[in-house]
Design a protein around this motif. Structure first.
Motif, short mmCIF file in Angstrom:
data_model
loop_
_atom_site.label_atom_id
_atom_site.label_comp_id
_atom_site.label_asym_id
_atom_site.label_seq_id
_atom_site.Cartn_x
_atom_site.Cartn_y
_atom_site.Cartn_z
N THR A 136 -6.03 23.57 8.93
CA THR A 136 -5.58 24.92 9.25
C THR A 136 -5.63 25.78 7.99
O THR A 136 -5.08 25.40 6.95
CB THR A 136 -4.15 24.90 9.81
N ILE A 137 -6.31 26.91 8.09
CA ILE A 137 -6.37 27.89 7.01
C ILE A 137 -5.34 28.97 7.33
O ILE A 137 -5.46 29.68 8.33
CB ILE A 137 -7.77 28.52 6.89
N ALA A 138 -4.34 29.09 6.47
CA ALA A 138 -3.21 29.99 6.75
C ALA A 138 -3.50 31.41 6.27
O ALA A 138 -2.80 31.96 5.41
CB ALA A 138 -1.95 29.45 6.11
N PRO A 173 -2.20 42.26 3.64
CA PRO A 173 -1.30 43.09 2.84
C PRO A 173 -1.18 42.57 1.41
O PRO A 173 -1.20 41.35 1.18
CB PRO A 173 0.05 42.97 3.57
N VAL A 174 -1.05 43.48 0.46
CA VAL A 174 -0.90 43.06 -0.94
C VAL A 174 0.41 42.32 -1.15
O VAL A 174 0.57 41.59 -2.14
CB VAL A 174 -0.99 44.26 -1.91
N SER A 175 1.35 42.47 -0.23
CA SER A 175 2.63 41.76 -0.33
C SER A 175 2.47 40.26 -0.08
O SER A 175 3.36 39.48 -0.42
CB SER A 175 3.64 42.34 0.66
N GLN A 176 1.35 39.86 0.52
CA GLN A 176 1.09 38.45 0.78
C GLN A 176 0.31 37.84 -0.38
O GLN A 176 -0.64 38.46 -0.89
CB GLN A 176 0.28 38.29 2.07
N PRO A 177 0.66 36.64 -0.83
CA PRO A 177 -0.10 36.01 -1.92
C PRO A 177 -1.49 35.63 -1.46
O PRO A 177 -1.73 35.41 -0.27
CB PRO A 177 0.74 34.77 -2.26
N VAL A 178 -2.42 35.55 -2.41
CA VAL A 178 -3.75 35.06 -2.06
C VAL A 178 -3.66 33.58 -1.70
O VAL A 178 -2.72 32.88 -2.08
CB VAL A 178 -4.76 35.27 -3.22
N LEU A 179 -4.62 33.11 -0.93
CA LEU A 179 -4.62 31.71 -0.49
C LEU A 179 -4.82 30.79 -1.68
O LEU A 179 -5.66 31.05 -2.56
CB LEU A 179 -5.73 31.49 0.54
N ASN A 180 -4.07 29.70 -1.70
CA ASN A 180 -4.14 28.75 -2.81
C ASN A 180 -3.87 27.35 -2.28
O ASN A 180 -2.76 26.84 -2.37
CB ASN A 180 -3.14 29.14 -3.90
N GLU A 181 -4.90 26.76 -1.67
CA GLU A 181 -4.76 25.43 -1.06
C GLU A 181 -5.95 24.58 -1.47
O GLU A 181 -6.97 25.09 -1.94
CB GLU A 181 -4.72 25.55 0.47
N ASP A 182 -5.85 23.27 -1.25
CA ASP A 182 -6.97 22.38 -1.52
C ASP A 182 -8.16 22.79 -0.67
O ASP A 182 -8.02 23.08 0.53
CB ASP A 182 -6.59 20.93 -1.19
N ASP A 202 -24.46 32.16 10.03
CA ASP A 202 -23.78 32.86 11.11
C ASP A 202 -22.30 32.89 10.76
O ASP A 202 -21.87 32.29 9.77
CB ASP A 202 -24.03 32.18 12.45
N GLY A 203 -21.52 33.58 11.55
CA GLY A 203 -20.11 33.68 11.24
C GLY A 203 -19.29 34.10 12.43
O GLY A 203 -19.82 34.31 13.53
N ALA A 204 -17.98 34.22 12.22
CA ALA A 204 -17.07 34.59 13.29
C ALA A 204 -15.88 35.34 12.72
O ALA A 204 -15.41 35.05 11.61
CB ALA A 204 -16.59 33.35 14.04
N LEU A 205 -15.39 36.31 13.48
CA LEU A 205 -14.19 37.04 13.11
C LEU A 205 -12.96 36.17 13.36
O LEU A 205 -12.93 35.37 14.30
CB LEU A 205 -14.09 38.32 13.92
N VAL A 206 -11.94 36.34 12.52
CA VAL A 206 -10.68 35.60 12.68
C VAL A 206 -9.52 36.58 12.51
O VAL A 206 -9.67 37.66 11.95
CB VAL A 206 -10.56 34.44 11.67
N ARG A 207 -8.36 36.14 12.98
CA ARG A 207 -7.13 36.92 12.78
C ARG A 207 -5.98 35.94 12.63
O ARG A 207 -5.70 35.17 13.55
CB ARG A 207 -6.89 37.87 13.95
N GLY A 208 -5.35 35.94 11.47
CA GLY A 208 -4.27 35.00 11.22
C GLY A 208 -4.81 33.59 10.96
O GLY A 208 -5.99 33.39 10.66
N ALA A 209 -3.93 32.60 11.09
CA ALA A 209 -4.30 31.21 10.81
C ALA A 209 -5.36 30.72 11.80
O ALA A 209 -5.37 31.11 12.97
CB ALA A 209 -3.07 30.33 10.87
#
Length: 212
Positions: free
Chosen positions: A24-26, A74-83, A51-58
């Protein structure tokens, strides 16, 4: 009407390493997943390379190879930082326009030696070079763009892009645009009448759009 101003958001692009076991990509907002190599399974649906696909949320993502995630959050959310997730670039967006807006994802390709007219766009965006090599004149700056490089354009800076490779160059682009352009209407703004009369010398492939 959207609840936050455009300047309250950032646009980012990440490298995603695909694994046979979906994870899961949050993601914190809307975005676009482009499969740069291999094959992906996104929320149970197969997505082929280039090719690709649009996403919204996790969302759930697995497969083999690697993908790029463009995220509008939103800038209030941290950038993603996962393995398996590596940030390439992230830019806070300028207050380019107000009102309803869309996220548009497309692919732009040019032949060797081709150059665009001097131009801007109706909104800001991030591009990432998929293949080839470009020389980009952005405002008063000049950059060589190599394969894999990502760059940000405000939309208000005047730009010329020239293919300096001996074969086709292509980049994947995600822009935030006024909703009135929905349906693939061009965001291109020529610098003047002379530039508007010049050929654009590129081909486009629209992946999709979504309201943001």
């Amino acid at each position: 009407m959207t609840s936050l101003e455009l300047n309250d958001y950032r646009l980012s692009v990440y490298d995603l390493m695909l694994n046979a076991s979906p994870k899961t990509i949050a993601a914190a907002g809307a975005g676009f997943v482009y499969v740069a190599s291999g094959q992906a399974e996104l929320d149970g649906a197969r997505v082929a390379a280039d090719d690709g696909a649009l996403v919204r949320g996790a969302f759930s993502l697995g497969g083999s190879g690697h993908a790029w995630l463009y995220e509008f959050a939103p800038v209030s959310q941290p950038v993603l930082n996962e393995d398996g997730i590596s940030l390439v670039i992230s830019h806070r967006l300028p207050s380019a326009f107000s009102g309803e807006r869309i996220l548009r994802a497309d692919r732009v390709e040019s032949n060797p030696g081709a150059a665009t007219p001097l131009h801007g766009h109706r909104g800001p965006g991030i591009r990432r070079l998929l293949k080839g090599q470009l020389r980009a004149y952005i405002g008063e700056n000049i950059e060589r763009i190599d394969t894999g490089t990502a760059w940000f354009e405000t939309g208000t800076d005047w730009v010329i892009g020239k293919n300096i490779h001996d074969s086709a160059s292509a980049f994947v682009r995600v822009m935030i645009l006024p909703a009135e352009l929905a349906g693939g209407t061009s965001s291109f703004v020529a610098a003047n009448a002379e530039e508007a009369s010049k050929p654009r010398s590129v081909t486009y492939r629209l992946f999709g759009e979504q309201a943001v």
